[in-house]
Design a protein around this motif. Structure first.
Motif, mmCIF file in Angstrom:
data_model
loop_
_atom_site.group_PDB
_atom_site.id
_atom_site.type_symbol
_atom_site.label_atom_id
_atom_site.label_comp_id
_atom_site.label_asym_id
_atom_site.label_seq_id
_atom_site.Cartn_x
_atom_site.Cartn_y
_atom_site.Cartn_z
ATOM 1 N N PHE A 76 0.527 -1.178 0.240
ATOM 2 C CA PHE A 76 -0.165 0.174 -0.246
ATOM 3 C C PHE A 76 0.494 1.510 0.092
ATOM 4 O O PHE A 76 0.263 2.008 0.006
ATOM 5 N N GLU A 77 1.837 1.245 -0.455
ATOM 6 C CA GLU A 77 3.220 2.593 -0.290
ATOM 7 C C GLU A 77 3.476 2.565 -1.477
ATOM 8 O O GLU A 77 4.133 1.728 -2.924
ATOM 9 N N GLY A 78 2.902 3.808 -1.947
ATOM 10 C CA GLY A 78 3.647 4.584 -3.480
ATOM 11 C C GLY A 78 5.158 5.033 -3.471
ATOM 12 O O GLY A 78 6.182 4.128 -2.323
ATOM 13 N N PRO A 79 5.994 5.718 -4.291
ATOM 14 C CA PRO A 79 6.827 5.628 -4.352
ATOM 15 C C PRO A 79 7.120 7.178 -3.472
ATOM 16 O O PRO A 79 6.050 8.100 -2.956
ATOM 17 N N SER A 80 8.147 7.874 -2.267
ATOM 18 C CA SER A 80 8.312 7.930 -1.689
ATOM 19 C C SER A 80 8.876 9.766 -1.939
ATOM 20 O O SER A 80 9.173 10.114 -3.347
ATOM 21 N N ARG A 81 7.993 10.795 -0.839
ATOM 22 C CA ARG A 81 7.649 11.541 -1.165
ATOM 23 C C ARG A 81 8.625 12.954 -0.541
ATOM 24 O O ARG A 81 8.320 12.634 0.887
ATOM 25 N N VAL A 82 8.858 13.915 -0.514
ATOM 26 C CA VAL A 82 9.271 15.416 0.460
ATOM 27 C C VAL A 82 8.168 15.051 1.936
ATOM 28 O O VAL A 82 7.622 15.813 0.767
ATOM 29 N N PRO A 121 6.339 7.786 2.114
ATOM 30 C CA PRO A 121 5.380 6.891 1.335
ATOM 31 C C PRO A 121 4.270 7.303 0.258
ATOM 32 O O PRO A 121 3.577 7.361 1.674
ATOM 33 N N ALA A 122 4.695 7.761 -0.736
ATOM 34 C CA ALA A 122 2.917 8.078 -1.021
ATOM 35 C C ALA A 122 2.032 7.190 -1.085
ATOM 36 O O ALA A 122 1.714 5.927 -0.512
ATOM 37 N N GLU A 123 0.323 7.743 -0.350
ATOM 38 C CA GLU A 123 -0.508 6.618 -0.542
ATOM 39 C C GLU A 123 -0.936 5.931 -1.617
ATOM 40 O O GLU A 123 -1.836 6.463 -2.765
ATOM 41 N N THR A 124 -1.365 5.434 -1.790
ATOM 42 C CA THR A 124 -1.803 3.994 -3.196
ATOM 43 C C THR A 124 -3.204 4.579 -3.739
ATOM 44 O O THR A 124 -3.674 4.848 -2.271
ATOM 45 N N ALA A 125 -4.018 4.137 -4.522
ATOM 46 C CA ALA A 125 -5.688 4.296 -4.701
ATOM 47 C C ALA A 125 -5.941 3.534 -3.491
ATOM 48 O O ALA A 125 -7.196 3.057 -2.823
ATOM 49 N N ALA A 126 -5.250 1.950 -3.247
ATOM 50 C CA ALA A 126 -5.722 0.529 -2.215
ATOM 51 C C ALA A 126 -5.697 1.303 -1.295
ATOM 52 O O ALA A 126 -6.807 1.016 -0.441
ATOM 53 N N PHE A 127 -5.195 2.401 -0.329
ATOM 54 C CA PHE A 127 -5.269 2.921 0.406
ATOM 55 C C PHE A 127 -5.996 4.353 1.281
ATOM 56 O O PHE A 127 -6.930 3.489 2.060
#
Length: 304
Positions: A76-82, A121-127
């Motif tokens: 459930f984790e997308g690419p990391s972002r600041v 980590p960015a939120e995914t659509a499933a999260f």
């Protein structure tokens, strides 16, 4: 001769099974100790069992997603972002000064703080779908309870006005105290607050306070006295956490997560928070049973 408990208890640890999908993302006490023996289920078998269990229906898919939400967070984790910056002191100590220089400059200047980016980590659509589902369930329960409490309050006041019964002022006052006042209800039912509340529930579900008695397993070894001087070792449910393996966060910490006062949270919102957590843990239990069943484990029948 009874069957030894070592292998069934090891295979019953669903956290250890899902840890093979991300071996660096879980601590060793909950993934099980390392062993040189070959594992019966590979990572491909576990992933296939998760996919097969999720295709059985919407309810089964939701249970598998909630199970992976805790034990396979990388799904459930997308690419990391600041998301911000934090100040960090430099690790290298300042150069030492001679005794003559200390007399001239007795005060050593403080080293400059370095700004380090904080990544998340960015939120995914499933999260986001799971968070929206929890938020909608919280809103439905609050609106339903408010409607029922309003109906009870109107019934008490109507009986008082028409003289059909003696005025039960204590009951009416109790119903009024349990109701959320309009200002708090408008704040709680706002979409932004519900989104933050759902993420706070998920954060407590994914990072609970583990039971200090059973260390998160939910079971303990218990010595049972038998005839003579011998004793039998049994696996019993932990009395400290009632077999859950986790302990709830404090109400103060929950209120801080929602940026709300502790008293209104304790009086009005804590029951809904507990209900949402209980729902997630029940879905996790169902997802674990589905996973064990598709892996061919006999323990799936025993845990139902």
């Amino acid at each position: 001769m009874s069957t030894p408990l070592k292998r069934p208890y090891r295979r019953r640890n669903v956290a250890k099974l899902l840890a093979r999908l991300h071996p660096k993302g879980i601590t060793e006490p909950f993934a099980g100790g390392r062993s040189t023996a070959p594992e019966r289920e590979t990572a491909l078998d576990i992933a296939g069992a998760l996919g097969a269990a999720g295709q059985a229906g919407p309810a089964q898919r939701l249970a598998i997603h909630v199970l992976c939400l805790r034990w396979w967070p990388g799904l459930f984790e997308g690419p990391s972002r600041v998301v911000g910056y934090r100040s960090v002191a430099p690790t290298a100590p300042p150069p030492s000064m001679s005794r003559s220089m200390r007399c001239v400059a007795p005060c050593t200047p403080k080293p400059a703080l370095a700004r380090v980016p904080v990544e998340r980590p960015a939120e995914t659509a499933a999260f986001r779908a799971l968070a929206d589902l929890i938020g909608s369930r919280l809103a439905i329960r609050i609106e339903r309870d408010r409607a029922a409490q309003d109906a009870d309050l109107i019934r008490h006041l109507a009986a008082w006005v028409h003289g059909d019964a003696r005025p039960n002022t204590s009951a009416a006052k109790g119903v009024a105290d349990e109701c959320l006042h309009d200002d708090l209800a408008a704040r709680v039912l706002a979409p932004t607050f519900l989104a933050s509340w759902a993420r706070a529930v998920i954060a407590e579900y994914r990072n609970p306070n583990h039971c200090p008695s059973c260390h998160g397993y939910g079971e303990r070894l218990q010595l049972t006295a038998v005839a003579g001087s011998r004793a039998r070792v049994d696996v019993a449910s932990c009395d400290h956490c009632i077999g859950q393996g986790v302990m709830p966060w404090s109400k103060k910490r929950r209120a801080q997560q929602l940026v709300i006062g502790e008293h209104p949270f304790r009086q009005y919102l804590n029951a809904y928070h507990e209900g949402a957590l209980a729902l997630l843990r029940e879905l996790e239990h169902r997802g674990a049973i589905l996973l064990l069943r598709h892996l061919g484990s006999d323990l799936a029948m025993d845990t139902e």
